[in-house]
Motif scaffolding. Sequence first.
Motif, mmCIF file in Angstrom:
data_model
loop_
_atom_site.group_PDB
_atom_site.id
_atom_site.type_symbol
_atom_site.label_atom_id
_atom_site.label_comp_id
_atom_site.label_asym_id
_atom_site.label_seq_id
_atom_site.Cartn_x
_atom_site.Cartn_y
_atom_site.Cartn_z
ATOM 1 N N UNK A 1 0.862 -1.190 0.000
ATOM 2 C CA UNK A 1 0.000 0.000 0.000
ATOM 3 C C UNK A 1 0.892 1.230 0.000
ATOM 4 N N UNK A 2 0.675 2.130 -0.973
ATOM 5 C CA UNK A 2 1.590 3.258 -1.160
ATOM 6 C C UNK A 2 0.830 4.530 -1.502
ATOM 7 N N UNK A 3 1.221 5.644 -0.858
ATOM 8 C CA UNK A 3 0.733 6.969 -1.233
ATOM 9 C C UNK A 3 1.718 7.581 -2.218
ATOM 10 N N UNK A 4 1.222 8.086 -3.351
ATOM 11 C CA UNK A 4 2.096 8.583 -4.411
ATOM 12 C C UNK A 4 2.513 10.038 -4.152
ATOM 13 N N UNK A 5 3.478 10.196 -3.250
ATOM 14 C CA UNK A 5 4.073 11.495 -2.992
ATOM 15 C C UNK A 5 5.499 11.267 -2.511
ATOM 16 N N UNK A 6 6.338 12.289 -2.603
ATOM 17 C CA UNK A 6 7.748 12.139 -2.243
ATOM 18 C C UNK A 6 7.897 11.825 -0.763
ATOM 19 N N UNK A 7 8.884 10.987 -0.481
ATOM 20 C CA UNK A 7 9.218 10.589 0.889
ATOM 21 C C UNK A 7 8.016 10.015 1.644
ATOM 22 N N UNK A 8 7.111 9.425 0.904
ATOM 23 C CA UNK A 8 5.939 8.820 1.540
ATOM 24 C C UNK A 8 6.312 7.460 2.124
ATOM 25 N N UNK A 9 5.719 7.153 3.244
ATOM 26 C CA UNK A 9 5.892 5.836 3.848
ATOM 27 C C UNK A 9 4.862 4.878 3.247
ATOM 28 N N UNK A 10 5.323 3.728 2.798
ATOM 29 C CA UNK A 10 4.384 2.738 2.298
ATOM 30 C C UNK A 10 4.614 1.420 3.017
ATOM 31 N N UNK A 11 3.592 0.601 3.031
ATOM 32 C CA UNK A 11 3.632 -0.641 3.799
ATOM 33 C C UNK A 11 3.579 -1.846 2.874
ATOM 34 N N UNK A 12 4.143 -2.961 3.368
ATOM 35 C CA UNK A 12 4.148 -4.199 2.591
ATOM 36 C C UNK A 12 3.925 -5.379 3.531
ATOM 37 N N UNK A 13 3.061 -6.292 3.107
ATOM 38 C CA UNK A 13 2.819 -7.522 3.853
ATOM 39 C C UNK A 13 3.174 -8.720 2.965
ATOM 40 N N UNK A 14 4.015 -9.581 3.487
ATOM 41 C CA UNK A 14 4.428 -10.794 2.772
ATOM 42 C C UNK A 14 4.004 -12.008 3.598
ATOM 43 N N UNK A 15 3.204 -12.864 2.993
ATOM 44 C CA UNK A 15 2.638 -14.011 3.704
ATOM 45 C C UNK A 15 2.935 -15.278 2.902
ATOM 46 N N UNK A 16 3.626 -16.231 3.504
ATOM 47 C CA UNK A 16 3.964 -17.477 2.829
ATOM 48 C C UNK A 16 3.580 -18.657 3.704
#
Length: 429
Positions: A191-206
């Motif tokens: 999940x990402x906000x399209x702006x400079x220096x934005x914090x985005x999150x990632x979930x990896x599930x295996x």
Amino acid sequence: MYKKINYIAAVLVLFTGITAQAQITSQSPYSRYGLGNVKQLVLPQLRAMGGISAGVYKPNGYSNINMQNPASYVGISMTTADMGISGTFNNLSQGNLSEKSFNGSLSHIAFAFPVVQGKTGLSFGLMPFTQVGYDYKTSSTLDTVNAISTFTGQGGLSKAYLGIGQAIGDNFRIGANVEYIFGDLQNTSTYELQRLNAVYSREQDKNSVGGVSFSYGAQYEIKLGSKKRITLGYSGSASSNINSTRTFIASQFVRAADGEDSGVSDTLSIVNGAKTKLKLPLTHNFGFTIQKDNKWMFGADYRMGGWKKLTIAGVNQGLQDSWGVSAGGQYTPDISSINNYFARVDYRLGYTYDKTYIQKGGQDIKQQAVTFGLGLPMSSSRYSIYKMNVTAEVGQRGTLSNGLVKENYVNVHLAFTLNDTWFIKNKLY
């Protein structure tokens, strides 16, 4: 003898290849849900007839392996080997957008042989069970800033099975398979906000899966004469708890001005090697066939699965129960023809329809296909029969309603079947 050795060598190479394909790739956004796209455990011969299996015993004068109903192993009269490949041409469409793809893979390997002729048969093999493969994005607006969600997944589950079929009297047969289900299910969401220096999150599930399940079947035969018969069949799979090892990582990243990741800013959650369970549902399949031996056969199946109860790592997957129907048949003009090759060919046609276990936007995701194929004799003798089976499925999954995705696909299957007397000693007179 050299033909047999070469065939065995090819089978062993194929077996190694199938075992190595831990990451089966398809292109279907609907494979994100549950276990992915669930495959029918039928060979191309039956897939060409819509995938009917419950009442299929011995559709022609040679042995075919019907692992979907292990009661049918009783009809194996010669040592039988079957292996094949498959490919999918897929066209995804949503609104005015469309995307085409092709994916191919080794599809199956199976063996069967009689233990007591006409009484007991054994079979073992390896088949794909589910396939996961998707990569897509969705967008929304948050405080005038675009928010992009990206979803990717790959992997799938396979089934290695060992089964036995046993005749009880002249008209009744039962059978069972012990199955080892294994593979990896990998899903990543960002999940990402399209702006400079934005914090985005990632979930990896295996989830790495490996465990034992069971399936079973029964058939009852009603003779209509010396060559005609009706076969009533049932098959099902038990509700099983399969072992799984779960790895889950939730992280936050910072996107730098050049568009590159500046590294992990925070690890929100991590689960490493947790021992969990994957609970499979109870499934049922009912069907019948009516046939004239070595000439024609027609049949139909009705199936249902209790997928509402599917859980992965203790979490219910929010699916719905599924059901489906299949109908089809085959016709062989003259199996004993000497001068007319096409009279010995098996001509197959079928139709299949499923309400899958997925519901999105208030819409049931449905799947249907027209199927057809040929059984092409390659060579035969008193002790062996070689046949090539070619099958195509032309179908669609999903809908364009409510902004959903529709898949139009063509599945092509190619398999080689060998009937031989590998384990029968020649008698001297």
